[in-house]
Design an enzyme around this catalytic site. Structure first.
Site, PDB file in Angstrom:
ATOM      1  CE  LYS A  79      -4.485   0.836   0.329  1.00 50.70           C
ATOM      2  NZ  LYS A  79      -5.581   0.044  -0.229  1.00 50.70           N
ATOM      3  CB  ALA A 186     -17.106   4.237  -7.184  1.00 49.78           C
ATOM      4  CB  VAL A 187     -18.181   0.094  -4.238  1.00 49.57           C
ATOM      5  CG1 VAL A 187     -18.633  -1.332  -3.948  1.00 49.57           C
ATOM      6  CG2 VAL A 187     -16.727   0.094  -4.722  1.00 49.57           C
ATOM      7  NE  ARG A 211     -22.515   9.106  -4.573  1.00 48.65           N
ATOM      8  CZ  ARG A 211     -22.362   9.062  -5.881  1.00 48.65           C
ATOM      9  NH1 ARG A 211     -22.552  10.141  -6.603  1.00 48.65           N
ATOM     10  NH2 ARG A 211     -22.027   7.955  -6.477  1.00 48.65           N
ATOM     11  CG  ASN A 264     -10.422  -1.935   1.866  1.00 46.40           C
ATOM     12  OD1 ASN A 264     -10.421  -3.144   1.671  1.00 46.40           O
ATOM     13  ND2 ASN A 264     -10.186  -1.054   0.898  1.00 46.40           N
TER      14      ASN A 264
HETATM   15  P1  NAI Z   1     -16.255   6.343  -2.923  1.00 45.70           P
HETATM   16  O1  NAI Z   1     -15.389   7.407  -2.333  1.00 45.70           O
HETATM   17  O2  NAI Z   1     -16.616   6.394  -4.364  1.00 45.70           O
HETATM   18  O3  NAI Z   1     -17.626   6.271  -2.096  1.00 45.70           O
HETATM   19  C1  NAI Z   1     -17.707   6.338  -0.709  1.00 45.70           C
HETATM   20  C2  NAI Z   1     -19.052   6.983  -0.372  1.00 45.70           C
HETATM   21  O4  NAI Z   1     -19.251   6.878   1.032  1.00 45.70           O
HETATM   22  C3  NAI Z   1     -19.119   8.461  -0.741  1.00 45.70           C
HETATM   23  O5  NAI Z   1     -20.330   8.705  -1.443  1.00 45.70           O
HETATM   24  C4  NAI Z   1     -19.102   9.163   0.629  1.00 45.70           C
HETATM   25  O6  NAI Z   1     -19.853  10.360   0.637  1.00 45.70           O
HETATM   26  C5  NAI Z   1     -19.749   8.115   1.511  1.00 45.70           C
HETATM   27  N1  NAI Z   1     -19.418   8.208   2.930  1.00 45.70           N
HETATM   28  C6  NAI Z   1     -18.221   8.485   3.502  1.00 45.70           C
HETATM   29  N2  NAI Z   1     -18.329   8.426   4.852  1.00 45.70           N
HETATM   30  C7  NAI Z   1     -19.598   8.067   5.119  1.00 45.70           C
HETATM   31  C8  NAI Z   1     -20.320   7.834   6.313  1.00 45.70           C
HETATM   32  N3  NAI Z   1     -19.751   7.924   7.511  1.00 45.70           N
HETATM   33  N4  NAI Z   1     -21.625   7.495   6.207  1.00 45.70           N
HETATM   34  C9  NAI Z   1     -22.210   7.374   5.008  1.00 45.70           C
HETATM   35  N5  NAI Z   1     -21.581   7.600   3.845  1.00 45.70           N
HETATM   36  C10 NAI Z   1     -20.300   7.948   3.900  1.00 45.70           C
HETATM   37  O7  NAI Z   1     -15.522   4.966  -2.557  1.00 45.70           O
HETATM   38  P2  NAI Z   1     -15.746   3.539  -3.221  1.00 45.70           P
HETATM   39  O8  NAI Z   1     -14.756   3.322  -4.279  1.00 45.70           O
HETATM   40  O9  NAI Z   1     -17.190   3.358  -3.507  1.00 45.70           O
HETATM   41  O10 NAI Z   1     -15.335   2.580  -2.012  1.00 45.70           O
HETATM   42  C11 NAI Z   1     -16.207   2.352  -0.918  1.00 45.70           C
HETATM   43  C12 NAI Z   1     -15.507   1.507   0.129  1.00 45.70           C
HETATM   44  O11 NAI Z   1     -15.131   0.261  -0.442  1.00 45.70           O
HETATM   45  C13 NAI Z   1     -14.215   2.130   0.672  1.00 45.70           C
HETATM   46  O12 NAI Z   1     -14.077   1.777   2.032  1.00 45.70           O
HETATM   47  C14 NAI Z   1     -13.137   1.442  -0.150  1.00 45.70           C
HETATM   48  O13 NAI Z   1     -11.908   1.381   0.562  1.00 45.70           O
HETATM   49  C15 NAI Z   1     -13.731   0.055  -0.300  1.00 45.70           C
HETATM   50  N6  NAI Z   1     -13.246  -0.665  -1.462  1.00 45.70           N
HETATM   51  C16 NAI Z   1     -13.354  -0.142  -2.725  1.00 45.70           C
HETATM   52  C17 NAI Z   1     -12.891  -0.842  -3.816  1.00 45.70           C
HETATM   53  C18 NAI Z   1     -13.039  -0.314  -5.203  1.00 45.70           C
HETATM   54  O14 NAI Z   1     -12.807  -1.104  -6.147  1.00 45.70           O
HETATM   55  N7  NAI Z   1     -13.414   0.931  -5.403  1.00 45.70           N
HETATM   56  C19 NAI Z   1     -12.233  -2.154  -3.657  1.00 45.70           C
HETATM   57  C20 NAI Z   1     -12.238  -2.659  -2.298  1.00 45.70           C
HETATM   58  C21 NAI Z   1     -12.719  -1.910  -1.249  1.00 45.70           C
END
Ligand code: NAI
Length: 351
Positions: A79, A186-187, A211, A264
């Site tokens: 990392k 995104a996820v 959102r 994660n």
């Molecule tokens: P992202 O940044 O696109 O989405 C995260 C969302 O969570 C955002 O809309 C944000 O506003 C929201 N958020 C943040 N804190 C919050 C809270 N306390 N309560 C409610 N909503 C909150 O990130 P992404 O890519 O969707 O990843 C989501 C999670 O999955 C992260 O923890 C990331 O580490 C994990 N992950 C992502 C992977 C990937 O391929 N993108 C792969 C493996 C794990």
């Protein structure tokens, strides 16, 4: 502090470079190369201190070792953190220059560390890093990469939720099952679509309330405030936002039967797996259920898989989880402990 953190870590090596022009600490943790090159994303964040960034890089690189091993990939865990004074605007010359210098650092490691995206970094940043090194995964398709892995992560989590629901309720039909998705980025947004297609009953929550409301409206889902994610009654709670959310404080509030999501490092401490178990809540270990991202990157960019192979491997996340739930029952341990045993066995066998 720097020294204590490194001495207390069981990884292979840490690279710390201070980038004078941007006042950024570039930190790379190569936790394990036993199974192959250490692969994991680059996080860009303004930490309160370089120690905090180092702490993140050390613990996240260890988690990547477990993730790659449990997924059966020939990669180790690594990392990186770019501990910036403030996150430079996407596309800005300052950001580009920093990423180019960081690309040189990654290249100098000779492939022992392979980078990808993480918090605050994405395809466009990896394209820039890729101008300086070939040890990068997840560049845009236009630049020869496989693009964002978020969709594959969501598909893997979807299969994982089905496997967990099957174990908890005796059948994996999601129709009418109430799933709460915390974080529709995104996820989480893609996962919400998949759950909607499977006719699950959905509630979504996001720090960005607008959102959450937009996604809820487009999918006919309910939305809740971030304050109520823990105590909302549901069948499945799916954390897809930040880590360390399952803790001594939050676990007693939960009113779900299953926790299964993409975030994660969901457990604040390893004791929290026992806390969930004691409450009769089935936990899908985070690094197993969210492995779709690394499977996507390794499969498309290093192993030459076609879409059919990828689809089968993402479905396989559900089978891996079923195997872990069986093992946990057989051995009288939590699913999280079963996942740790599986990953450790694979690494030990390769030594
Ligand atoms: P992202 O940044 O696109 O989405 C995260 C969302 O969570 C955002 O809309 C944000 O506003 C929201 N958020 C943040 N804190 C919050 C809270 N306390 N309560 C409610 N909503 C909150 O990130 P992404 O890519 O969707 O990843 C989501 C999670 O999955 C992260 O923890 C990331 O580490 C994990 N992950 C992502 C992977 C990937 O391929 N993108 C792969 C493996 C794990």
């Amino acid at each position: 502090m720097f020294e204590d953190l490194i001495r207390g870590w069981d990884g292979e090596h840490v690279i710390a470079r201070f980038d004078e022009p941007s006042s950024t600490w570039m930190l790379v943790g190569v936790h394990s190369t036993v199974l192959g090159p250490a692969m994991g994303g680059t996080r860009m964040k303004a930490y309160r201190s370089p120690d905090e960034g180092l702490h993140d890089v050390l613990r996240l690189s260890q988690a990547m070792t477990m993730k790659q091993a449990a997924a059966g990939l020939d990669f180790g865990g690594g990392k990186a953190v770019l501990a910036v004074p403030e996150v430079p605007a996407p596309g800005s010359p300052r950001r580009r220059d920093l990423l180019l210098r960081y690309g040189d650092l990654v290249d100098s490691l000779g492939g022992s560390y392979v980078t990808a995206a993480d918090m605050n970094t994405g395809e466009a940043d990896l394209d820039v890093i890729g101008e300086r090194t070939s040890h990068v995964l997840g560049r845009s398709v236009a630049c020869g990469g496989s693009g964002s892995s978020a969709g594959a992560t969501a598909v893997g989590v979807f299969h994982g939720i089905r496997a967990a629901v099957r174990r908890a309720f005796g059948e994996d039909d999601l129709a009418g099952r109430h799933v709460l998705v915390q974080g529709v980025g995104a996820v989480g947004s893609r996962l919400a679509e998949l759950l909607h297609e499977a006719r699950a009953s959905l509630t979504v929550a996001d720090l960005d309330g607008e959102r959450a409301a937009t996604i809820a409206e487009s999918l006919g889902a309910a939305s809740t405030t971030t304050h109520h994610v823990f105590d909302t009654e549901c069948d499945v709670f799916s954390p897809c936002a930040t880590g360390a959310l399952l803790s001594a404080e939050s676990i007693p509030l939960l009113r779900c039967r299953v926790v299964a999501g993409a975030a994660n490092n969901q457990l604040a401490t390893s004791w929290d797996a026992d806390r969930l178990h004691a409450r009769g809540i089935l936990y899908a270990p985070d690094y197993v259920i969210n492995a779709g991202g690394v499977i996507h990157l390794a499969g498309y960019e290093r192993l030459g898989w076609d879409d059919a192979r990828m689809t089968a491997r993402l479905e396989g996340i559900g089978e891996t989880l079923t195997g872990l739930f069986d093992r946990a029952e057989r051995e009288g341990i939590t699913p999280a402990a079963a996942a740790d045993r599986l990953a450790t066995e694979r690494i030990d066998a390769a030594r």
